[in-house]
Design an enzyme around this catalytic site. Structure first.
Site, PDB file in Angstrom:
ATOM      1  N   PRO A 225       1.317  28.792  -8.633  1.00 31.83           N
ATOM      2  CG  PRO A 225      -0.560  28.952  -7.257  1.00 31.83           C
ATOM      3  CD  PRO A 225      -0.002  28.187  -8.409  1.00 31.83           C
ATOM      4  N   GLY A 226       3.863  30.159  -6.555  1.00 32.26           N
ATOM      5  CA  GLY A 226       5.089  29.819  -5.852  1.00 32.26           C
ATOM      6  C   GLY A 226       6.238  29.420  -6.753  1.00 32.26           C
ATOM      7  N   GLY A 228       7.808  31.415  -8.631  1.00 33.54           N
ATOM      8  CA  GLY A 228       8.790  32.488  -8.711  1.00 33.54           C
ATOM      9  C   GLY A 228       8.450  33.590  -9.701  1.00 33.54           C
ATOM     10  CE  LYS A 229       2.689  32.949 -11.441  1.00 37.47           C
ATOM     11  NZ  LYS A 229       2.940  31.820 -10.520  1.00 37.47           N
ATOM     12  CB  THR A 230       6.117  37.742  -7.262  1.00 38.67           C
ATOM     13  OG1 THR A 230       4.789  37.265  -7.395  1.00 38.67           O
ATOM     14  CG2 THR A 230       6.102  39.142  -6.705  1.00 38.67           C
ATOM     15  CG  HIS A 445       1.599   9.087 -21.684  1.00 37.30           C
ATOM     16  ND1 HIS A 445       0.363   8.557 -21.953  1.00 37.30           N
ATOM     17  CD2 HIS A 445       1.630  10.299 -22.282  1.00 37.30           C
ATOM     18  CE1 HIS A 445      -0.322   9.416 -22.694  1.00 37.30           C
ATOM     19  NE2 HIS A 445       0.424  10.485 -22.901  1.00 37.30           N
ATOM     20  CD  GLU A 446       4.355  13.124 -21.342  1.00 34.94           C
ATOM     21  OE1 GLU A 446       4.644  13.561 -22.467  1.00 34.94           O
ATOM     22  OE2 GLU A 446       3.217  13.217 -20.844  1.00 34.94           O
ATOM     23  CG  HIS A 449       3.597  11.494 -26.418  1.00 36.31           C
ATOM     24  ND1 HIS A 449       2.582  11.264 -27.305  1.00 36.31           N
ATOM     25  CD2 HIS A 449       2.990  11.723 -25.228  1.00 36.31           C
ATOM     26  CE1 HIS A 449       1.421  11.350 -26.669  1.00 36.31           C
ATOM     27  NE2 HIS A 449       1.643  11.628 -25.408  1.00 36.31           N
ATOM     28  CG  ASP A 522      -1.953  12.272 -25.871  1.00 35.01           C
ATOM     29  OD1 ASP A 522      -1.588  13.451 -25.871  1.00 35.01           O
ATOM     30  OD2 ASP A 522      -1.443  11.384 -25.160  1.00 35.01           O
TER      31      ASP A 522
HETATM   32  P1  ADP Z   1       4.721  33.329  -7.560  1.00 40.70           P
HETATM   33  O1  ADP Z   1       4.708  34.798  -7.812  1.00 40.70           O
HETATM   34  O2  ADP Z   1       5.014  32.516  -8.783  1.00 40.70           O
HETATM   35  O3  ADP Z   1       3.559  32.802  -6.811  1.00 40.70           O
HETATM   36  P2  ADP Z   1       6.876  34.040  -5.829  1.00 40.70           P
HETATM   37  O4  ADP Z   1       7.771  34.751  -6.769  1.00 40.70           O
HETATM   38  O5  ADP Z   1       6.021  34.880  -4.960  1.00 40.70           O
HETATM   39  O6  ADP Z   1       5.970  33.010  -6.616  1.00 40.70           O
HETATM   40  O7  ADP Z   1       7.757  33.039  -4.963  1.00 40.70           O
HETATM   41  C1  ADP Z   1       7.717  33.064  -3.576  1.00 40.70           C
HETATM   42  C2  ADP Z   1       9.090  32.870  -3.002  1.00 40.70           C
HETATM   43  O8  ADP Z   1       9.576  31.569  -3.303  1.00 40.70           O
HETATM   44  C3  ADP Z   1      10.124  33.813  -3.558  1.00 40.70           C
HETATM   45  O9  ADP Z   1      10.153  35.018  -2.869  1.00 40.70           O
HETATM   46  C4  ADP Z   1      11.415  33.025  -3.375  1.00 40.70           C
HETATM   47  O10 ADP Z   1      11.904  33.145  -2.069  1.00 40.70           O
HETATM   48  C5  ADP Z   1      10.972  31.602  -3.558  1.00 40.70           C
HETATM   49  N1  ADP Z   1      11.193  31.153  -4.925  1.00 40.70           N
HETATM   50  C6  ADP Z   1      10.252  30.796  -5.823  1.00 40.70           C
HETATM   51  N2  ADP Z   1      10.800  30.408  -6.982  1.00 40.70           N
HETATM   52  C7  ADP Z   1      12.132  30.549  -6.844  1.00 40.70           C
HETATM   53  C8  ADP Z   1      13.249  30.315  -7.705  1.00 40.70           C
HETATM   54  N3  ADP Z   1      13.094  29.862  -8.952  1.00 40.70           N
HETATM   55  N4  ADP Z   1      14.488  30.572  -7.228  1.00 40.70           N
HETATM   56  C9  ADP Z   1      14.644  31.024  -5.985  1.00 40.70           C
HETATM   57  N5  ADP Z   1      13.638  31.258  -5.122  1.00 40.70           N
HETATM   58  C10 ADP Z   1      12.392  31.019  -5.524  1.00 40.70           C
HETATM   59 ZN    ZN Z   2       0.131  12.080 -24.021  1.00 40.01          ZN
END
Ligand code: ADP
Ligand code: ZN
Length: 624
Positions: A225-226, A228-230, A445-446, A449, A522
Site C-alpha cells: 500500500p502507498g 503509488g499503484k493508484t 545474504h543478498e 547470492h 532458499d
Molecule cells: P497505492 O495505490 O499503491 O496504495 P497511492 O497511489 O494511493 O498508493 O499513493 C498515495 C499517494 O502517495 C499518491 O497520491 C502520491 O501522492 C504519493 N505517492 C506514492 N507513490 C508515489 C511515487 N512513486 N511518486 C510520487 N508520489 C507518490
Molecule cells: Zn536468500
C-alpha cells in the site's frame, strides 16, 4: 525431444528468492494499526497548527483570493475549508487558513474555481453532507427498500436493471479533470516504461491493432500500500486522455447477494459506453480471492461478484479500447482463473522505493514547498528506508506545516527530522526501519547470492539485487533475468543454481559468524532442485538413469498411484544422494565466497549504502 511441460524447471521463472517472514499475518495487522496511527497523526498534525497561526478567512475573501491565484492548497470539508495560502512573496512562509461555513452546500462552482486556480490540483473535496440531518434516516430506509426490492426482482429472474447500484460508488474522473501524468510518478521508471504500451493502445486502439500488437486486457499492479499503484493507474488514464473509472474491491463486497455482481456489470457498462477508457480496481483481492476458500458461509456473494468479473473480462471487446488495471498486495491469494491468459495475464511489480527513488519522490512532492538552501533531499531519503511514496508525500506535508507553525519561511532539515519522528511512531513503520545489524545481514545474504551466481557459468544473469523489502514476503531479493527463456538446463546449470541459492546463508555465516533463519525459501528450492535431479532427471550416478516414483505428472492428486514404487533401501539412497548434491554445492559456494571475500564485502557495503544494485553496478564492483 519429448518433454512434459513440467520439466521446464522453475529456475527460469525470474526467481526472486525471499527471506521469509515469520509473522506475515501479524505484520498485516500491524499494517492496519500503523495506517490508523498514521491517519490519526496526520489529522492531529493538520489540526494542531490550526489553533494559532491559522488565519480565519470569511468565505467571500477566500473566493476572492482563490480567483486571484492566492491559494496553494485546499481541503474542502462538509463545514469548513482548510489549506495553505500561496506565500505573499517568493520565499515567504506559506500561511495556513481556515474558512468556516456551517452546512456548506456542494458548490460545483467552487470545485471549478479550485480546479482552475489551485496549482497542481492540490485540493480535495469531501462529499457534501445531506441537506438536513432529518433527511438521512428516511433516505437510508428508502434505499434499503429499493435494494431489497431490486434484489427480489433480480433473484426471481426479473428484468429489473440493478445497474443503478453501480452508479453511486465508482469514482469517475473525466478525460481532462484532475489530470495526472507520469511526471507526478517518481522512481518507477521500469513500471512506467511497461505502462506506456497501455497508454499507446488507449490513445489509438485501431492503429495498435493493425500493427499486430497484442492488446493487453488486464494488467495487475502488485505492491505494498502507498507505493503509488493508484497514482500510476491515474497517470495512465491521464497520459492517454481517457476517462478513468475507479472502484475498490471492498466496494463490491456487500451484504446483499447480487449487489456486487450488479456493480461489476454497471462498471463495465459505463466504461464501455465511454471507450476508450480505463477501469481501475483497487484491492482486487477483496473480490478476487480464490473461490471456495475461507471459513464459514457468506462467500456466495463474493463468488458471484468474482464470477461476474470473469464474465465481463471475457466478454468485453478489447479492441474497443477498454483496459482493466487492478492493484493488489497479495497476488498469491487471487483466484487462478483471474490470472489466466486473456485476463490479468500481465503483472507489474511496484516496488518500495530505494534510496534514489525516495529522493525523486521527495523532489516531486516538494516542488511547491520552499526548501532551505542547505537541505539535501538525498540525506532525507537516506533517513527514511522503508518509507513508501505515500509516507514521503505525508512527510513533505508534515515538514511544511511544522515550518509554517514555527514562522519560518523555508522548510529545513529540523522540520524533516521531526516529521520523520512523527511518522514512524507507528509500530509497523518502526519495524520496517530495519535495525542496522539486520540491514547488514540482509545485505551480506543478498550479496552472497549475487556473487556466487555471478562467479559460476550457466547461471541466469543477476539483474537486480535489493535489500528493500518487496511485498510482505521478502526482506530482500535477488532477481535473475533468465537468458532468452531457456527451456533446458544442464546438470552443471542445476548444480550451479543450487550453489547460488545457498550463497545467501553461506555469506551470512562467513561474514557474520553464523547464519539466520531467513533462508527457508532458499533451502526448500535448493532441496527441490537436488531431489528432482535424482528422482526425475537421472543425474545421480549411484541411482542411475531412472525416473523414480512413477509418472507423478500424470498421477491424479489423491489417486492410488501416490504410492512410491521403490524400496526402503532405494529411498535411503535417494536421501543420501540428495544430501550429497547439496553438500557438494555448499562446498563449491563456500570456496567462491572465501576466495572472493573482498568482493563480497564491497557488494554488501554498497548495498547497505544504496539499497539496490543493478547489473551495471555489479559489473563495476566485480571488475577485478
Ligand atoms: P497505492 O495505490 O499503491 O496504495 P497511492 O497511489 O494511493 O498508493 O499513493 C498515495 C499517494 O502517495 C499518491 O497520491 C502520491 O501522492 C504519493 N505517492 C506514492 N507513490 C508515489 C511515487 N512513486 N511518486 C510520487 N508520489 C507518490
Ligand atoms: Zn536468500
Amino acid at each position: 525431444m519429448k518433454r512434459s511441460p513440467t520439466d521446464r524447471f522453475p529456475l527460469s521463472l525470474s526467481l526472486s528468492h525471499a527471506l521469509s517472514h515469520r509473522t506475515r499475518r501479524g505484520r498485516r495487522n500491524l499494517g492496519l494499526l500503523a495506517t490508523a496511527v498514521a491517519v490519526a497523526l496526520t489529522a492531529f498534525a493538520l489540526s494542531a497548527p490550526l489553533r494559532s497561526p491559522v488565519r480565519d478567512l470569511p468565505y467571500g475573501q477566500f473566493r476572492k483570493r482563490l480567483a486571484e491565484g492566492g491559494v496553494a492548497s485546499a481541503r474542502v470539508g462538509p463545514t469548513s475549508i482548510e489549506g495553505r495560502l500561496a506565500p505573499a512573496s517568493p520565499g515567504a512562509a506559506p500561511a495556513l487558513y481556515r474558512v468556516s461555513r456551517l452546512g456548506m452546500e456542494h458548490d460545483e462552482d467552487l470545485i471549478r474555481l479550485l480546479e482552475a486556480h489551485v496549482p497542481g490540483g492540490d485540493y480535495d473535496a469531501e462529499s457534501a453532507p445531506s441537506p438536513a440531518w432529518a433527511m438521512a434516516l428516511p433516505t437510508a430506509m428508502f434505499l434499503m427498500m429499493v435494494a431489497v426490492l431490486t434484489l427480489v426482482v433480480a433473484r426471481s429472474g426479473g428484468v429489473g436493471s440493478p445497474l443503478a447500484f453501480g452508479k453511486g460508488k465508482a469514482r469517475v474522473y473525466g478525460a481532462d479533470e484532475a489530470r495526472v501524468t507520469f511526471e507526478s510518478v517518481a522512481g518507477h521508471d521500469e513500471v512506467v516504461a511497461e505502462l506506456r504500451e497501455v497508454v499507446d493502445f488507449l490513445r489509438t486502439p485501431g492503429k495498435f491493432q493493425s500493427l499486430g500488437g497484442r492488446i493487453p486486457k488486464g494488467v495487475l499492479l502488485v505492491g505494498a500500500p502507498g507505493t503509488g499503484k493508484t497514482l500510476l493507474a491515474r497517470a495512465v488514464a491521464g497520459e492517454a486522455g481517457v476517462p478513468f473509472f475507479s472502484l475498490s474491491g471492498s466496494d463490491f463486497v456487500e451484504l446483499f447477494v447480487g449487489v456486487g455482481a450488479a456493480r461489476v456489470r454497471g462498471l463495465f457498462a459505463r466504461a464501455q459506453a465511454k471507450a476508450p477508457s480505463l477501469i481501475f480496481i483497487d484491492e482486487l483481492d477483496a473480490i478476487g480471492k480464490a473461490r471456495g476458500t475461507g471459513g464459514s458461509g457468506g462467500h456466495d456473494e463474493r463468488d458471484q461478484t468474482l464470477n461476474q468479473l470473469l464474465v465481463e473480462m471475457d466478454g468485453f471487446d478489447a479492441d474497443r479500447g477498454v483496459i482493466l488495471l487492478a492493484a493488489t498486495n497479495r497476488p498469491e491469494t487471487l483466484d487462478p482463473a483471474l490470472v489466466r491468459p486473456g485476463r490479468f495475464d500481465r503483472q507489474v511489480v511496484v516496488d518500495r522505493p530505494d534510496l534514489v527513488g525516495r529522493e525523486q519522490i521527495l523532489k516531486v512532492h516538494s516542488r511547491v514547498v520552499p526548501l532551505a538552501d542547505d537541505l539535501s533531499l538525498r540525506q532525507i531519503a537516506a533517513m527514511t528506508p522503508g518509507f513508501v511514496g505515500a509516507d514521503l508525500a505525508n512527510l513533505v506535508n508534515e515538514a511544511a506545516l511544522l515550518a509554517a507553525r514555527r514562522g519560518k519561511d523555508h522548510v529545513g532539515r529540523p522540520e524533516f527530522e521531526e516529521g520523520i519522528e512523527r511518522l514512524i511512531a507507528g509500530p509497523e513503520k518502526r519495524q520496517r526501519l530495519l535495525r542496522p545489524d539486520e540491514k547488514a545481514r540482509i545485505a551480506y545474504h543478498e550479496a552472497g547470492h549475487a556473487l556466487v551466481a555471478r562467479s559460476l557459468p550457466q547461471t541466469d544473469p543477476v539483474h537486480k539485487v535489493s535489500i528493500v523489502g518487496r511485498g510482505a514476503a521478502a526482506l530482500g531479493y535477488t532477481l535473475y533475468r533468465p537468458e532468452d527463456d531457456r527451456f533446458l538446463h544442464t546438470k552443471t546449470a542445476l548444480e550451479n543454481a543450487i550453489c547460488g541459492l545457498l550463497g545467501g546463508t553461506l555469506a551470512e555465516e562467513i561474514a557474520l559468524g553464523e547464519a539466520s533463519d531467513g533462508c527457508t525459501s532458499d533451502l526448500s528450492r535448493a532441496t527441490e532442485i537436488a531431489s528432482r535431479m535424482v528422482l526425475d532427471f537421472g543425474m545421480s550416478p549411484v541411482l542411475g538413469r531412472l525416473r523414480y516414483g512413477g509418472d507423478r505428472d500424470a498421477a491424479r492428486p489423491g489417486g492410488p498411484s501416490a504410492a512410491r514404487g521403490y524400496s526402503e533401501r532405494t529411498a535411503r539412497e535417494i536421501d543420501l544422494e540428495v544430501r550429497r548434491i547439496v553438500d557438494e554445492a555448499m562446498a563449491k559456494a563456500r570456496g567462491i565466497l572465501e576466495a572472493r571475500r573482498d568482493a563480497l564485502d564491497r557488494l554488501a557495503a554498497r548495498l547497505i549504502e544504496r539499497e539496490t544494485l543493478n547489473a551495471d553496478d555489479l559489473d563495476e564492483l566485480l571488475a577485478d
